[in-house]
Design an enzyme around this catalytic site. Structure first.
Site, PDB file in Angstrom:
ATOM      1  N   LYS A   9       0.828  -1.207   0.000  1.00 26.11           N
ATOM      2  CA  LYS A   9       0.000   0.000   0.000  1.00 26.11           C
ATOM      3  C   LYS A   9       0.872   1.271   0.000  1.00 26.11           C
ATOM      4  O   LYS A   9       2.077   1.191   0.275  1.00 26.11           O
ATOM      5  CB  LYS A   9      -0.914  -0.019   1.229  1.00 26.11           C
ATOM      6  CG  LYS A   9      -1.890  -1.208   1.240  1.00 26.11           C
ATOM      7  CD  LYS A   9      -2.839  -1.104   2.426  1.00 26.11           C
ATOM      8  CE  LYS A   9      -3.802  -2.274   2.445  1.00 26.11           C
ATOM      9  NZ  LYS A   9      -4.835  -2.111   3.493  1.00 26.11           N
ATOM     10  N   PHE A  57     -15.154   3.290   7.491  1.00 26.37           N
ATOM     11  CA  PHE A  57     -13.782   3.580   7.079  1.00 26.37           C
ATOM     12  C   PHE A  57     -13.596   3.674   5.561  1.00 26.37           C
ATOM     13  O   PHE A  57     -12.494   3.936   5.078  1.00 26.37           O
ATOM     14  CB  PHE A  57     -12.815   2.529   7.656  1.00 26.37           C
ATOM     15  CG  PHE A  57     -13.137   1.097   7.272  1.00 26.37           C
ATOM     16  CD1 PHE A  57     -12.693   0.558   6.080  1.00 26.37           C
ATOM     17  CD2 PHE A  57     -13.857   0.285   8.141  1.00 26.37           C
ATOM     18  CE1 PHE A  57     -12.974  -0.753   5.730  1.00 26.37           C
ATOM     19  CE2 PHE A  57     -14.153  -1.040   7.801  1.00 26.37           C
ATOM     20  CZ  PHE A  57     -13.702  -1.557   6.581  1.00 26.37           C
ATOM     21  N   ARG A 102       2.510  -6.659   9.341  1.00 23.90           N
ATOM     22  CA  ARG A 102       1.747  -5.532   9.891  1.00 23.90           C
ATOM     23  C   ARG A 102       2.181  -5.199  11.308  1.00 23.90           C
ATOM     24  O   ARG A 102       2.267  -4.022  11.684  1.00 23.90           O
ATOM     25  CB  ARG A 102       0.251  -5.840   9.819  1.00 23.90           C
ATOM     26  CG  ARG A 102      -0.299  -5.704   8.389  1.00 23.90           C
ATOM     27  CD  ARG A 102      -1.647  -6.311   8.263  1.00 23.90           C
ATOM     28  NE  ARG A 102      -2.332  -5.983   7.014  1.00 23.90           N
ATOM     29  CZ  ARG A 102      -3.411  -6.623   6.590  1.00 23.90           C
ATOM     30  NH1 ARG A 102      -3.934  -7.607   7.314  1.00 23.90           N
ATOM     31  NH2 ARG A 102      -3.990  -6.273   5.465  1.00 23.90           N
ATOM     32  N   ASN A 112      -1.824  -0.017   6.945  1.00 25.76           N
ATOM     33  CA  ASN A 112      -1.295  -1.294   7.433  1.00 25.76           C
ATOM     34  C   ASN A 112      -0.412  -2.011   6.399  1.00 25.76           C
ATOM     35  O   ASN A 112      -0.338  -3.234   6.366  1.00 25.76           O
ATOM     36  CB  ASN A 112      -2.443  -2.186   7.941  1.00 25.76           C
ATOM     37  CG  ASN A 112      -3.448  -2.534   6.854  1.00 25.76           C
ATOM     38  OD1 ASN A 112      -3.319  -2.101   5.716  1.00 25.76           O
ATOM     39  ND2 ASN A 112      -4.436  -3.336   7.197  1.00 25.76           N
ATOM     40  N   GLU A 126     -10.009  -9.655  -7.520  1.00 27.72           N
ATOM     41  CA  GLU A 126      -8.930  -8.680  -7.311  1.00 27.72           C
ATOM     42  C   GLU A 126      -7.812  -8.842  -8.349  1.00 27.72           C
ATOM     43  O   GLU A 126      -7.233  -7.852  -8.796  1.00 27.72           O
ATOM     44  CB  GLU A 126      -8.388  -8.813  -5.883  1.00 27.72           C
ATOM     45  CG  GLU A 126      -9.434  -8.389  -4.848  1.00 27.72           C
ATOM     46  CD  GLU A 126      -8.936  -8.459  -3.415  1.00 27.72           C
ATOM     47  OE1 GLU A 126      -7.823  -8.972  -3.169  1.00 27.72           O
ATOM     48  OE2 GLU A 126      -9.677  -7.970  -2.528  1.00 27.72           O
TER      49      GLU A 126
HETATM   50  P1  CMP Z   1      -7.278  -4.562   3.862  1.00 33.17           P
HETATM   51  O1  CMP Z   1      -6.836  -5.934   4.233  1.00 33.17           O
HETATM   52  O2  CMP Z   1      -6.699  -3.966   2.628  1.00 33.17           O
HETATM   53  O3  CMP Z   1      -8.875  -4.549   3.742  1.00 33.17           O
HETATM   54  C1  CMP Z   1      -9.675  -3.422   3.993  1.00 33.17           C
HETATM   55  C2  CMP Z   1      -8.880  -2.271   4.529  1.00 33.17           C
HETATM   56  O4  CMP Z   1      -9.634  -1.267   5.165  1.00 33.17           O
HETATM   57  C3  CMP Z   1      -7.946  -2.771   5.614  1.00 33.17           C
HETATM   58  O5  CMP Z   1      -6.930  -3.575   5.076  1.00 33.17           O
HETATM   59  C4  CMP Z   1      -7.499  -1.459   6.233  1.00 33.17           C
HETATM   60  O6  CMP Z   1      -6.508  -0.810   5.462  1.00 33.17           O
HETATM   61  C5  CMP Z   1      -8.773  -0.607   6.129  1.00 33.17           C
HETATM   62  N1  CMP Z   1      -9.485  -0.451   7.402  1.00 33.17           N
HETATM   63  C6  CMP Z   1      -9.575   0.697   8.094  1.00 33.17           C
HETATM   64  N2  CMP Z   1     -10.310   0.537   9.185  1.00 33.17           N
HETATM   65  C7  CMP Z   1     -10.724  -0.739   9.210  1.00 33.17           C
HETATM   66  C8  CMP Z   1     -11.537  -1.492  10.112  1.00 33.17           C
HETATM   67  N3  CMP Z   1     -12.060  -0.966  11.206  1.00 33.17           N
HETATM   68  N4  CMP Z   1     -11.736  -2.803   9.831  1.00 33.17           N
HETATM   69  C9  CMP Z   1     -11.203  -3.361   8.701  1.00 33.17           C
HETATM   70  N5  CMP Z   1     -10.427  -2.669   7.805  1.00 33.17           N
HETATM   71  C10 CMP Z   1     -10.191  -1.367   8.066  1.00 33.17           C
END
Ligand code: CMP
Length: 139
Positions: A9, A57, A102, A112, A126
């Site tokens: 990311k 989010f 992470r 993350n 994806e």
């Molecule tokens: P990712 O695994 O890419 O999937 C969804 C993304 O949303 C997650 O990683 C985080 O970068 C972001 N995110 C932010 N807040 C939350 C949350 N509360 N729960 C899950 N994903 C979140």
């Protein structure tokens, strides 16, 4: 053999973690069969994370994901989806196990560092979102 999509990311790019993430995956038996640097615009980030539309989010996540370049990759290996997720650790770095990407490198639950598909159907969606057949290589 299973395939999954992973993303370094924008925060991972800023922290110079491209090599670290790829090395971690390769050292654990995952083969990189597609790889590129991209820069998502807001619409592309919204489409990629469409399953999260409506969540609190979503707006912030898609702004963050379109804030700079990312590296997207297709990984192949036995149990590629679960292996990638194990190496990344939990979404929230505070919950992630010691030694995971992470836990080691993430700033917070949003920034993350790395993404990995969570199921075979998600992986299929994806992968085709970023790669066409000519950009994936058998070797
Ligand atoms: P990712 O695994 O890419 O999937 C969804 C993304 O949303 C997650 O990683 C985080 O970068 C972001 N995110 C932010 N807040 C939350 C949350 N509360 N729960 C899950 N994903 C979140």
């Amino acid at each position: 053999m299973e395939r999954t999509l992973s993303i370094v990311k924008p925060d991972g790019i800023q922290k110079h973690l491209i090599g670290e993430v790829i090395k971690r995956f390769q050292d654990h038996g995952l083969k990189v069969i597609g790889l590129k640097m991209i820069s998502m615009d807001k619409k592309e980030a919204e489409g990629f994370y469409a399953v999260h539309r409506g969540k609190p989010f979503y707006g912030s996540l898609t702004t963050f994901m379109s804030s700079g370049p990312s590296v997207v990759m297709v990984l192949e290996g036995e149990g590629a989806i679960s292996k990638t997720r194990e190496l990344m650790g939990a979404t929230d770095p505070k919950q992630a196990k010691e030694g995971t990407l992470r836990r080691q490198f993430a700033t917070n639950i949003e920034k993350n560092v790395v993404h990995g598909s969570d199921a075979p159907e998600t992986a299929a969606f994806e992968i085709q979102y970023f790669f066409n057949a000519l950009e994936i290589f058998e070797y």
